[in-house]
Each structure stands twice: as C-alpha cells, then as structure tokens.
Scaffold this motif. Structure first.
Motif, PDB file in Angstrom:
ATOM      1  N   ILE A 241     -15.178  40.817  41.047  1.00  0.00           N
ATOM      2  CA  ILE A 241     -15.787  41.639  39.991  1.00  0.00           C
ATOM      3  C   ILE A 241     -15.016  42.946  39.817  1.00  0.00           C
ATOM      4  O   ILE A 241     -14.756  43.392  38.699  1.00  0.00           O
ATOM      5  N   ASN A 242     -14.614  43.526  40.935  1.00  0.00           N
ATOM      6  CA  ASN A 242     -13.940  44.818  40.844  1.00  0.00           C
ATOM      7  C   ASN A 242     -12.465  44.711  40.486  1.00  0.00           C
ATOM      8  O   ASN A 242     -11.859  45.707  40.116  1.00  0.00           O
ATOM      9  N   SER A 243     -11.886  43.521  40.580  1.00  0.00           N
ATOM     10  CA  SER A 243     -10.449  43.375  40.264  1.00  0.00           C
ATOM     11  C   SER A 243     -10.192  42.864  38.863  1.00  0.00           C
ATOM     12  O   SER A 243      -9.044  42.814  38.430  1.00  0.00           O
ATOM     13  N   VAL A 244     -11.232  42.426  38.157  1.00  0.00           N
ATOM     14  CA  VAL A 244     -10.993  41.875  36.828  1.00  0.00           C
ATOM     15  C   VAL A 244     -10.953  43.028  35.824  1.00  0.00           C
ATOM     16  O   VAL A 244     -11.512  44.099  36.062  1.00  0.00           O
ATOM     17  N   LYS A 245     -10.282  42.783  34.702  1.00  0.00           N
ATOM     18  CA  LYS A 245     -10.183  43.850  33.690  1.00  0.00           C
ATOM     19  C   LYS A 245     -11.534  44.019  32.975  1.00  0.00           C
ATOM     20  O   LYS A 245     -12.417  43.162  33.082  1.00  0.00           O
TER      21      LYS A 245
ATOM     22  N   VAL B 195     -21.945  45.105  34.335  1.00  0.00           N
ATOM     23  CA  VAL B 195     -22.477  45.672  33.090  1.00  0.00           C
ATOM     24  C   VAL B 195     -21.471  46.649  32.487  1.00  0.00           C
ATOM     25  O   VAL B 195     -21.055  46.509  31.335  1.00  0.00           O
ATOM     26  N   ASN B 196     -21.059  47.600  33.292  1.00  0.00           N
ATOM     27  CA  ASN B 196     -20.219  48.666  32.742  1.00  0.00           C
ATOM     28  C   ASN B 196     -18.868  48.173  32.247  1.00  0.00           C
ATOM     29  O   ASN B 196     -18.294  48.733  31.323  1.00  0.00           O
ATOM     30  N   LYS B 197     -18.353  47.103  32.868  1.00  0.00           N
ATOM     31  CA  LYS B 197     -17.052  46.589  32.445  1.00  0.00           C
ATOM     32  C   LYS B 197     -17.188  45.481  31.408  1.00  0.00           C
ATOM     33  O   LYS B 197     -16.193  44.953  30.917  1.00  0.00           O
TER      34      LYS B 197
END
Ligand SMILES: NC(=O)c1ccc[n+]([C@@H]2O[C@H](COP(=O)([O-])OP(=O)(O)OC[C@H]3O[C@@H](n4cnc5c(N)ncnc54)[C@H](O)[C@@H]3O)[C@@H](O)[C@H]2O)c1
Ligand SMILES: [Zn+2]
Ligand SMILES: [Zn+2]
Lengths: 384, 167
Positions: A286-290, A314-316
């Motif tokens: 989740i944290n590595s995807v654009k 949500v935010n991304k």
C-alpha cells in the motif's frame, strides 16, 4: 488408503484413512497421482486458520485419475486424467454464473466469505484434501478438466492453483503497457506473478523477498529484478527512489499472513493472534504504490482483520483488487500459454517427495530448506 | 502492441500477449449477468444429505447444497465450535472461540492417539529428520536454547529450595 493427517500446529503425519465415498450425485472419486504443498497450506500448518480440526487431510493442488463417478456426472468417466481446480464450485449460483468460481455460494456451509476449497479447514467447507491416495471431488462436471494430450503432469498439477493465482495477481493489477510492477513474495505464486506481469505488458518487474535462493530463482525465471528486504533499510523508501519518487504503478501482495519483516506484526499477528496474521507485506504494498495505483492481493489472510494503513489507501486513491483465483475461468487461456511456451510451470518443482514423507516435505517447504521452491507429493500407487 | 515496444522486450517470451487496455478495476474478473439482483433465487444444485452434524454460518439461511462431512464437531472442542457458530462471521465471538477449540482439539487428538494405543512420534511429525539433514545448525541452536532454558529453571528451583532450607 494413505492420507496426510494434521495433528496440530507444525505436526503432520501420514495415516490410514477410509476410502472416500460418493455423497452427492455430482461427486467423483479421484485417485491422486500428484499433489503439491502450497503456501496456503502453510497457514494451516502454522495453526493460523480458525476451525482447522485435528485429523484433517490438507491438499488443494492435485491431479489424478477418475476412479468412480456419481449418478449425476456426465462429462467425466472412469479413467480420465484430470486437473482439479482448488475451488469447489457449483457452476449455477449467482457467483459461478459470473465466473467467480472462487466465490461459489453452494460449496461451503461454514462461512459465506469464502467458497469451498479442498483440504482447507472447516472454514472452507470441511472437505478432505488431495494429499492422499484418493479424494472426493464434488461438482465433478464443473471444475475438473481432462488433461490435454501431451501435457506434462507437473505442468498440469501447477494449473490447479499456482499458475492461475500468479496470473490473476497480474491480471488484477490492471497492468498497462510499460507499468512498473512490484511483487512482494518470491514463493511459487509471486514468481508466477512476475512471469505473468510481462504477458500483460509490464515495462519493469521487481520482486521483493528475504530468501536469497528464491530471489535468485525469480531473477532468472521472471526474468526480473530481485531485492532482499533484509538488506534494504526501508523497502518502501527504496522502492520510491527506484520508481522516480512516485511509487510503483502496481503492487502485488503474494505473501499473505505469514509475512516476516516486522516484529510488531509477528508478535500481534502470529504469536498473540490479535490480528489475522502478519500483514507487513501488504502494508509495504500500500505504501509503495503510486497515488491512484492498484494493489492486487492474492496473499491469504485470516478472517478477523489486520493492521494495514487504510488511511493511505483513502488518501492516495488506491484501488485494491483481490480474490481467490478463479481457476476454472483461467484454465483454457493458461493451457494455451503453456503450449505456446510463454510459461513453464514445471521448472518451479524442486522437490518430489513420497506421500509417506509428508512431515518432512512440510518442514522443508515451511522452513525454506534445501533451496525448496515447490514440493510435490507422490502417493505410492502413482510411483510405479 | 506498438512495434518498438515489443522489440524492446523481445527477449521476454510472450511480452504483451495479454495486454488489454480495457482492464480497469472491474474487468474482466466478473462477467456481469445481473444474477446478483435475484439474490438467493438461482436454481439450486441437488441437496447433499446431511448425515453428520454440519455447523453453518448464521449469515446464510441453511447449509450449502454440497459440503464436507469430515470430522463433525465432537468433545469439548466441538461444544466450543457450536457456541462459536451462534455468532456471525463478522464477530470476534465467532473466530476466537474457534481458535481456542483448535488448540483444545490438539490435546484431544493426543488422547485419541493414546486411546488407540498409538504413541505419536512428535519429532517425526515435526519433520526433524529433514531439519537435521538440511538445517543442523538450526536444530543445534534450538536444542541449546531449550537446554539453557531448562537448566535455568532447574538452577532457579535449586537455589530457591536451598534458601528455604537454610531459613
Ligand atoms: N488467492 C489465491 O487464490 C491464492 C492461491 C494460492 C496461494 N495463495 C497465497 O499466496 C501466498 C503465497 O503463496 P506461495 O505458495 O508462493 O507461498 P510461499 O510461502 O512459498 O511464499 C511466500 C514468500 O513470501 C516471502 N516473504 C515473507 N515475508 C515477506 C515480506 N514481508 N515481503 C516480501 N516477501 C516476504 C517468503 O520468504 C516466501 O518466499 C500465500 O499467502 C498463499 O496462501 C493465494
Ligand atoms: Zn494453493
Ligand atoms: Zn457456485
């Protein structure tokens, strides 16, 4: 007949069990010729799946020969050599009608969230699995498919799960031409996902694990870039830098609930079991995807819930796509890919073990010993 | 596929054969038929006879047409499992008792073995043969750690006892 017998976490053996019976007109009895141990079996083996009863026989990746058919079976006949998808699917419910064969509503009384799966605890229907000499196969006209002539049985057995799952992982990634695809987990499923990402037109494929021999295998087999997260201080930061600071277009979780790499997750997920396994690989995905990217999850988690950074989803504006593979839907295409030489599943089989040595096979696969990628169990009746 | 792209990847067999610009988040995983809107009203397969006790999720009205019949709930673990099934799959009261039942079931399994006059070879069941063959260092380390833990407990016990006697 001989069958694997679960006795408790990390304790399995082979025992004599009664020959399975036809219990429904659509059933068939299959004499197993090969059955694999899957990363999913490790979640059972580690005692992480609720309602795994002592005495169960695992095994959802098997091929075999039709021995007996129920009165309602029309397509299969005695003597047919068949691939049996790991999902038990009726073919007529609303979900099967929409080709969601991994989500059948008529094969698992115990839970509505998951369809029936062979040898995968009572939470997945309470069926005995194929790590045995014989197995009961319900809805025999729906799932099983006659092995195409000329196909290597080692390729066939991997079509029951690993190949469709790896393929669907890439498919769910919605990969666009030139996309950078990051795969967490260099087990059989992740390795297959890396291979298949190219078929969807990926521009760059990166795989992350911490088992060096598996990374090496993936590097050649993908082919792809392979990195050991133990030697990266922070895998997410590393991936951000590698992808021009924006993140990967697509991230695939092919690890699931047994993820290593975070003490917090290991303690809460695997020791105290206050979350449904360790979810650090998904956290990283989740944290590595654009922003606006897609996270495709095939790694398996328990039913209670996990600590993941949902706020970042949500935010991304991330899209999450996930499922149990719909094996039956994918088989025709994947058989063609094998015949065309685009994928070579059998190259992943590193260990051929007699069914009687099931305890050692589980330990070797679980502890990642002796360069094991994929072990296959061979029952005595299939050895000569 | 654009030609120059496929040339760039021509060392990768099959590159781009399945590329599909229509593949957006709901395609092609699900073939829409509208069947969802009919809810449970599909033509059901024949019902398998319920010859053993089968617990069913309370999120469905009845058991599925087909089901596994292995290991019906029994003993203390079975009683806990029956209790768990009073709660929905959304409830911790469903899953945590099931995990507890699983652990109790291990002890029941041990008693079942002994009742049959069978003493399980736990080391073999844990695959120690392969551990010894492929991971001898790991086994030695584990044994050493256990030995250290045991000696610590014994020593602590001995010291405590000794103190008491002197008092
Ligand atoms: N959705 C489906 O239909 C489906 C089907 C089959 C398997 N699965 C699941 O896919 C997952 C992988 O299966 P497998 O057979 O390849 O299992 P495996 O156990 O062989 O492979 C998992 C790999 O992940 C690595 N790993 C552990 N922690 C990691 C981390 N934090 N980051 C990156 N890698 C990490 C391990 O070292 C291992 O090599 C399992 O969860 C399995 O249950 C899902
Ligand atoms: Zn599997
Ligand atoms: Zn169905």
């Amino acid at each position: 007949m001989l069958a694997m017998n679960y006795r408790g976490p990390r304790r399995v053996r082979v025992d004599h069990k009664p020959y399975p019976e036809i219990l429904h007109p659509g059933d068939a009895i299959i004499r197993v010729t090969r059955s694999c141990i899957c990363g999913s079996d490790l979640h059972l083996y580690h005692g992480m799946v609720p309602d795994t009863r002592v005495g169960s026989t695992f095994g959802h990746e098997f091929i075999g020969i039709v021995e007996e058919t129920g009165p309602g079976v029309q397509k299969l006949k005695k003597g047919d050599h068949v691939i049996v998808p790991f999902n038990i699917a009726c073919g007529t419910c609303a979900f099967c009608k929409q080709e969601l064969y991994g989500n059948c509503h008529e094969s698992n009384p115990e839970a509505t969230a998951v369809g029936g799966i062979f040898g995968y605890s009572h939470t997945a229907g309470g069926y005995d699995g194929g790590q045995a000499e014989y197995v009961r196969v319900p809805y025999a006209d729906v799932g099983p498919l006659v092995i195409p002539t000329g196909m290597d049985p080692d390729d066939a057995v991997l079509l029951t799960d690993v190949v469709p799952t790896g393929y669907q992982a890439a498919e769910m990634g919605g990969i666009k031409e030139g996309d950078t695809v990051v795969i967490f987990g260099a087990g059989p499923v992740g390795i297959m996902a890396a291979r298949c990402a190219w078929l969807f037109g990926a521009g760059r494929v990166i795989i992350i694990d911490h088992v060096e021999y598996r990374l090496e295998f993936a590097r050649n087999y993908g082919p792809c870039e392979a990195y050991n997260f133990r030697s990266l201080e922070d895998p997410v930061l590393f991936l951000k830098k590698e992808t021009g600071w924006l993140g990967a277009d697509v991230c695939i979780d092919a690890v699931g609930a047994d993820a290593a790499g975070s003490a917090l997750h290991t303690i809460t997920g695997k020791k105290l079991m206050i979350q449904a396994g360790a979810a650090i690989a998904l956290h990283w995905a989740i944290n590595s995807v654009k922003k606006g990217g897609i996270v495709s999850i095939v790694g398996v988690y328990g039913p209670t819930g996990n600590l993941i950074p949902i706020g970042n989803v949500v935010n991304k504006g991330i899209t999450i796509r996930a499922n149990q593979a719909s094996v039956k839907r994918l088989l025709p295409r994947l058989i063609k890919h094998i015949q065309d030489g685009y994928i070579d599943p059998k190259a992943m089989i590193t260990h051929r073990v007699p069914l009687e040595e099931v305890a050692d096979a589980y330990h070797i696969f679980s502890a990642k010993l002796n360069n094991c990628i994929k072990p296959v169990l061979i029952p005595p009746s299939a050895r000569n | 596929m654009e030609n120059n792209q496929s040339i760039k990847y021509n060392h990768i067999k099959g590159w781009g054969v399945d590329a599909d610009p229509r593949n957006e988040p709901t395609y092609p995983m699900k073939r829409y038929t509208g069947d969802d809107h009919r809810r449970l009203n599909w033509e059901r397969p024949l019902q398998q006879l319920e010859a053993v006790e089968v617990l069913h999720s309370n999120e469905r009205p009845a058991i599925s047409a087909v089901f596994g019949t292995t290991l019906p709930p029994a003993g203390l673990s079975g009683a806990i499992r029956r209790y768990a099934f009073k709660y929905s799959e959304s409830s911790f009261n469903h899953w945590l008792p099931l995990l507890l039942a699983d652990r109790i079931n291990v002890v029941e399994g041990l008693f079942d073995d002994l009742k049959r006059g069978y003493i399980p070879n736990v080391l073999a069941e844990k695959g120690w043969k392969s551990a010894w063959k492929y991971d001898r260092k790991g086994v030695v380390k584990k044994l050493a750690m256990r030995a250290a833990a045991v000696s610590f407990i014994v020593a602590a016990w001995w010291i405590m006892n000794h103190k008491k006697k002197r008092l």
